[in-house]
Design a protein around this motif. Structure first.
Motif, PDB file in Angstrom:
ATOM      1  N   LYS A 125     -27.637  14.643 -14.302  1.00  0.00           N
ATOM      2  CA  LYS A 125     -26.719  14.505 -13.722  1.00  0.00           C
ATOM      3  C   LYS A 125     -26.830  15.366 -12.332  1.00  0.00           C
ATOM      4  O   LYS A 125     -26.838  17.327 -12.210  1.00  0.00           O
ATOM      5  CB  LYS A 125     -25.427  14.082 -13.310  1.00  0.00           C
ATOM      6  CG  LYS A 125     -24.760  13.961 -14.859  1.00  0.00           C
ATOM      7  CD  LYS A 125     -25.511  12.264 -14.178  1.00  0.00           C
ATOM      8  CE  LYS A 125     -25.317  10.738 -15.254  1.00  0.00           C
ATOM      9  NZ  LYS A 125     -25.529   9.580 -14.779  1.00  0.00           N
ATOM     10  N   SER A 126     -26.529  15.411 -10.935  1.00  0.00           N
ATOM     11  CA  SER A 126     -27.340  16.256  -9.190  1.00  0.00           C
ATOM     12  C   SER A 126     -25.021  16.713 -10.255  1.00  0.00           C
ATOM     13  O   SER A 126     -24.199  15.771  -9.571  1.00  0.00           O
ATOM     14  CB  SER A 126     -26.819  15.719  -8.515  1.00  0.00           C
ATOM     15  OG  SER A 126     -27.970  15.239  -8.445  1.00  0.00           O
ATOM     16  N   LEU A 127     -25.072  18.116 -10.258  1.00  0.00           N
ATOM     17  CA  LEU A 127     -23.764  19.375  -9.925  1.00  0.00           C
ATOM     18  C   LEU A 127     -23.961  20.456  -8.566  1.00  0.00           C
ATOM     19  O   LEU A 127     -24.616  20.772  -8.623  1.00  0.00           O
ATOM     20  CB  LEU A 127     -23.803  19.990 -11.272  1.00  0.00           C
ATOM     21  CG  LEU A 127     -22.864  20.827 -12.093  1.00  0.00           C
ATOM     22  CD1 LEU A 127     -21.823  19.747 -12.350  1.00  0.00           C
ATOM     23  CD2 LEU A 127     -23.044  21.173 -12.959  1.00  0.00           C
ATOM     24  N   ILE A 128     -22.249  19.842  -8.585  1.00  0.00           N
ATOM     25  CA  ILE A 128     -21.423  20.252  -7.652  1.00  0.00           C
ATOM     26  C   ILE A 128     -20.430  20.731  -8.175  1.00  0.00           C
ATOM     27  O   ILE A 128     -20.051  20.993  -8.811  1.00  0.00           O
ATOM     28  CB  ILE A 128     -21.599  19.975  -5.903  1.00  0.00           C
ATOM     29  CG1 ILE A 128     -22.660  18.446  -6.158  1.00  0.00           C
ATOM     30  CG2 ILE A 128     -20.838  20.804  -4.740  1.00  0.00           C
ATOM     31  CD1 ILE A 128     -22.796  17.569  -4.176  1.00  0.00           C
ATOM     32  N   VAL A 129     -20.757  22.767  -8.043  1.00  0.00           N
ATOM     33  CA  VAL A 129     -19.539  23.203  -8.087  1.00  0.00           C
ATOM     34  C   VAL A 129     -18.901  24.474  -6.938  1.00  0.00           C
ATOM     35  O   VAL A 129     -19.514  24.421  -6.304  1.00  0.00           O
ATOM     36  CB  VAL A 129     -19.524  24.364  -9.305  1.00  0.00           C
ATOM     37  CG1 VAL A 129     -18.876  25.394  -9.951  1.00  0.00           C
ATOM     38  CG2 VAL A 129     -20.747  24.039 -10.067  1.00  0.00           C
TER      39      VAL A 129
END
Length: 152
Positions: A107-111
């Motif tokens: 999954k495209s992950l933004i933190v």
């Protein structure tokens, strides 16, 4: 136009989710949001309340974690983007697990986190496609990836 599904995981003690949702709505971006159960008491107690009480704290928490995982896994698996926010008040082991699960699924992950957490979250940051410091930066990322246009 594609409707994007964004899962908002992480700390529950600030209004970061509401900020992202309201700004995204203001921009009329085609985004549907989902999240884990953010009612801390309900999240802790769901397993024992639904499936029966436990005298051992381990099994009490175990039941709750498994019931919550039904929601969490399903929503992460169906998300286009997973956003995970780490606050500095508590250690969010569940958020780190969500980030790892999302990463394992590709999954495209933004933190999102404060720079003071860069060292303890270095492995999570390494798996993320973007590491933001604010909810507004996440909205700007969503606006860019959805529209394909960079507004300076």
């Amino acid at each position: 136009m594609h409707n994007w599904h964004v899962y908002l995981s992480g700390e529950i003690h600030t209004d970061w989710r509401e900020t992202i949702i309201s700004r995204t709505e203001e921009l009329n971006l085609p985004v549907t949001f989902s999240a884990p159960v953010t009612d801390h008491e309900a999240s802790d107690d769901c397993g024992a309340v639904i499936l029966g009480d436990e005298s051992s704290k381990f099994w009490y928490d175990h039941k709750g974690a498994k019931v919550n995982a039904i929601r969490t896994r399903t929503l992460i698996e169906t998300a286009d983007i997973v956003v995970v926010r780490f606050g500095d008040k508590y250690k969010q082991w569940n958020a780190a697990f969500d980030a790892g699960y999302a990463s394992a699924l590709g999954k495209s992950l933004i933190v999102i986190h404060d720079p003071s957490l860069t060292h303890p979250l270095k492995e999570v940051d390494a798996a993320a496609l973007a590491v933001a410091q604010t909810s507004e930066q996440v909205v700007d990322i969503l606006k860019y990836v959805i529209s394909g246009k960079l507004v300076r």
